[in-house]
Design an enzyme around this catalytic site. Structure first.
Site, PDB file in Angstrom:
ATOM      1  N   TYR A   1       0.846  -1.203   0.000  1.00 37.78           N
ATOM      2  CA  TYR A   1       0.000   0.000   0.000  1.00 37.78           C
ATOM      3  C   TYR A   1       0.874   1.242   0.000  1.00 37.78           C
ATOM      4  O   TYR A   1       1.861   1.301   0.733  1.00 37.78           O
ATOM      5  CB  TYR A   1      -0.928   0.027   1.227  1.00 37.78           C
TER       6      TYR A   1
ATOM      7  N   GLU B   1      -0.459   4.891  -0.443  1.00 25.77           N
ATOM      8  CA  GLU B   1      -1.220   6.138  -0.631  1.00 25.77           C
ATOM      9  C   GLU B   1      -0.306   7.344  -0.476  1.00 25.77           C
ATOM     10  O   GLU B   1       0.515   7.407   0.442  1.00 25.77           O
ATOM     11  CB  GLU B   1      -2.385   6.216   0.356  1.00 25.77           C
TER      12      GLU B   1
ATOM     13  N   ASP C   1      -7.223  13.888 -24.917  1.00 29.47           N
ATOM     14  CA  ASP C   1      -7.235  12.478 -24.504  1.00 29.47           C
ATOM     15  C   ASP C   1      -6.666  11.674 -25.673  1.00 29.47           C
ATOM     16  O   ASP C   1      -7.356  11.445 -26.673  1.00 29.47           O
ATOM     17  CB  ASP C   1      -8.674  12.057 -24.178  1.00 29.47           C
TER      18      ASP C   1
ATOM     19  N   THR D   1      -4.565   6.390 -21.732  1.00 28.28           N
ATOM     20  CA  THR D   1      -4.402   5.067 -21.168  1.00 28.28           C
ATOM     21  C   THR D   1      -3.037   4.550 -21.607  1.00 28.28           C
ATOM     22  O   THR D   1      -2.402   5.115 -22.502  1.00 28.28           O
ATOM     23  CB  THR D   1      -5.497   4.092 -21.663  1.00 28.28           C
TER      24      THR D   1
ATOM     25  N   LYS E   1      -3.168   0.683 -24.821  1.00 28.30           N
ATOM     26  CA  LYS E   1      -3.616   0.579 -26.220  1.00 28.30           C
ATOM     27  C   LYS E   1      -2.380   0.622 -27.122  1.00 28.30           C
ATOM     28  O   LYS E   1      -1.600  -0.324 -27.100  1.00 28.30           O
ATOM     29  CB  LYS E   1      -4.629   1.687 -26.520  1.00 28.30           C
TER      30      LYS E   1
ATOM     31  N   ARG F   1      -2.840  -2.128 -18.266  1.00 26.67           N
ATOM     32  CA  ARG F   1      -4.029  -1.263 -18.164  1.00 26.67           C
ATOM     33  C   ARG F   1      -3.781  -0.232 -17.078  1.00 26.67           C
ATOM     34  O   ARG F   1      -3.593  -0.574 -15.918  1.00 26.67           O
ATOM     35  CB  ARG F   1      -5.262  -2.104 -17.832  1.00 26.67           C
TER      36      ARG F   1
HETATM   37  N1  DSN Z   1     -13.145   1.179 -24.443  1.00 29.20           N
HETATM   38  C1  DSN Z   1     -12.141   1.852 -25.218  1.00 29.20           C
HETATM   39  C2  DSN Z   1     -12.291   1.573 -26.664  1.00 29.20           C
HETATM   40  O1  DSN Z   1     -12.541   0.430 -26.995  1.00 29.20           O
HETATM   41  O2  DSN Z   1     -12.121   2.447 -27.482  1.00 29.20           O
HETATM   42  C3  DSN Z   1     -12.087   3.303 -24.927  1.00 29.20           C
HETATM   43  O3  DSN Z   1     -11.914   3.471 -23.565  1.00 29.20           O
END
Ligand code: DSN
Length: 401
Positions: free
Chosen positions: A44, A46, A190, A216, A219, A225
């Site tokens: 942990y 924080e 974003d 994120t 991707k 993630r």
């Molecule tokens: N769920 C994602 C996508 O498939 O584009 C975006 O967060």
């Protein structure tokens, strides 16, 4: 063996034996998997490096410091926060830091390729707690920046959160920044879907235009993630205490302890992203998407935006009278895994939309190039021909979700 481990083995086989063509999915590196599965998840922490609410964090501090340094280096920013649990929490933190409930925010509609957290009305926090105004695209499937500018002048959003999950063409970040600056709004980019392409120089970068960037990490970046929030030099100039506002919004504003194993995985992926191989990868992702789009178009399919300048292609099935659900199901049977997706002016609800979305990040990670894209397009066209020929039911009785 625990049933769960057996199921993981099965899923591993599925991922190896099918074509993963959902644009937001990717294969990560063995080193990232090692970091994420490590003993770091026992701890942990924080707080932030050097200022934790728990003892025993000296090593975790070093790990988070390294992750932050690598995140800052990636885009040359003065500040980065690597703790958001994923993209929606990262965007939530930015709203929490910069706008008050009831104030106006602006984003792109989900049905033309925005995201739920970009102000989708009624069903998301971003549309419920703020006054959300959203723009779409023109008939030709393109953003119309002068229309957006006029809309912004009338609605005066305090924050513009701009990003894409399905808009295939490149954004003009300079134009978005001119719009935001003309009304004194925050511009938040974003870049979750396109971060890897930006790093590779294959997609426009918002670094000199946005005040804040969110992404994120799983991707096109190929990490675990998770998510990162960056404050740019422009953001720091607008508000010198913006970094601490963002940090306090993430913790203690919205989250508890950071997932240290994920932080380590993000750090590994950021190091990989600096390598020349990664730049080649990002460029090839776009080349492959363009090749796929050209082949599908030559096969008679109608594409959102008439093609692509990114990692994804959205096929509009309305001219064929087919449902995205039925085509996506048929493709899965053939081993091509895509997702159903809304298209502009879609008369159907998002659960039964009239399009499919296909991406090249994961298949490019497997080493595929333009030649393979032509072969895959041929298979996709064959499956669609089959669906047309057999007149499978097309969800005409679909309930509105
Ligand atoms: N769920 C994602 C996508 O498939 O584009 C975006 O967060």
């Amino acid at each position: 063996m625990d049933k769960i481990l057996e199921l993981i083995k099965k899923e591993e086989k599925r991922q190896a034996e099918t074509l993963m063509m959902i644009p937001s999915e990717n294969y990560t590196y063995p080193e990232v998997r090692e970091a994420v599965g490590s003993i770091l998840m026992h701890k942990y922490s924080e707080g932030y490096s050097g200022a934790r609410y728990y003892q025993g964090n000296k090593i975790v501090d070093d790990i988070e410091r390294l992750a932050v340094e690598r995140a800052k280096k990636l885009f040359g920013t003065p500040h980065a926060n690597v703790q958001p649990y994923s993209g929606s929490p990262a965007n939530s933190a930015v709203y929490f830091a910069l706008v008050n409930p009831g104030e106006t925010v602006m984003g792109m509609q989900l049905k033309v390729g925005g995201h739920l957290t970009h102000g989708h009305p009624d069903i998301t926090f971003s549309g419920k707690y703020f006054r959300s105004v959203q723009f779409g695209v023109d008939e030709d499937g393109r953003l119309n920046y002068s229309k957006i500018a006029k809309f912004a002048k009338v609605e005066k959003p305090k924050l513009m959160l701009i990003g894409t999950t399905a808009y295939p063409l490149a954004f003009d970040w300079k134009k978005f920044s001119e719009i935001a600056d003309s009304i004194g709004a925050w511009l938040v980019a974003d870049i979750s879907h396109v971060i890897g392409l930006i790093v590779a120089g294959a997609y426009p970068s918002p670094i000199n235009y946005a005040h804040v960037i969110t992404s994120t990490t799983h991707k096109t970046l190929r990490g675990p993630r998770g998510a990162i929030i960056w404050v740019t030099n422009k953001g720091l100039k607008k508000d010198p205490v913006l970094p601490s506002k963002i940090d306090r919004a993430v913790f203690p504003g919205l989250q508890g302890g950071p997932h240290n194993n994920t932080t380590a995985g993000i750090a590994v992926a950021l190091e990989k992203a600096e390598m020349p191989e990664f730049k080649k990868y990002g460029k090839q992702v776009v080349k492959n998407a363009i090749a796929l789009g050209v082949a599908l178009k030559m096969g008679g399919l109608s594409l959102y935006g008439d093609g692509t300048e990114s990692h994804l292609v959205v096929v509009n099935l309305m001219p064929l009278g087919l449902s995205g659900n039925v085509v996506a199901e048929a493709l899965e049977i053939a081993g091509v895994v895509v997702n159903r997706n809304s298209v502009p002016n879609d008369p159907m609800p998002p659960f039964y939309p009239s399009g499919i979305r296909l991406g090249t990040p994961a298949i490019t990670a497997r080493g595929m190039k333009e030649k393979e894209m032509e072969q895959i397009a041929e298979w996709i066209l064959k499956v669609i021909d089959y669906v047309k020929a057999y007149k499978l039911p097309q969800n005409k009785d679909a309930r509105n979700t």
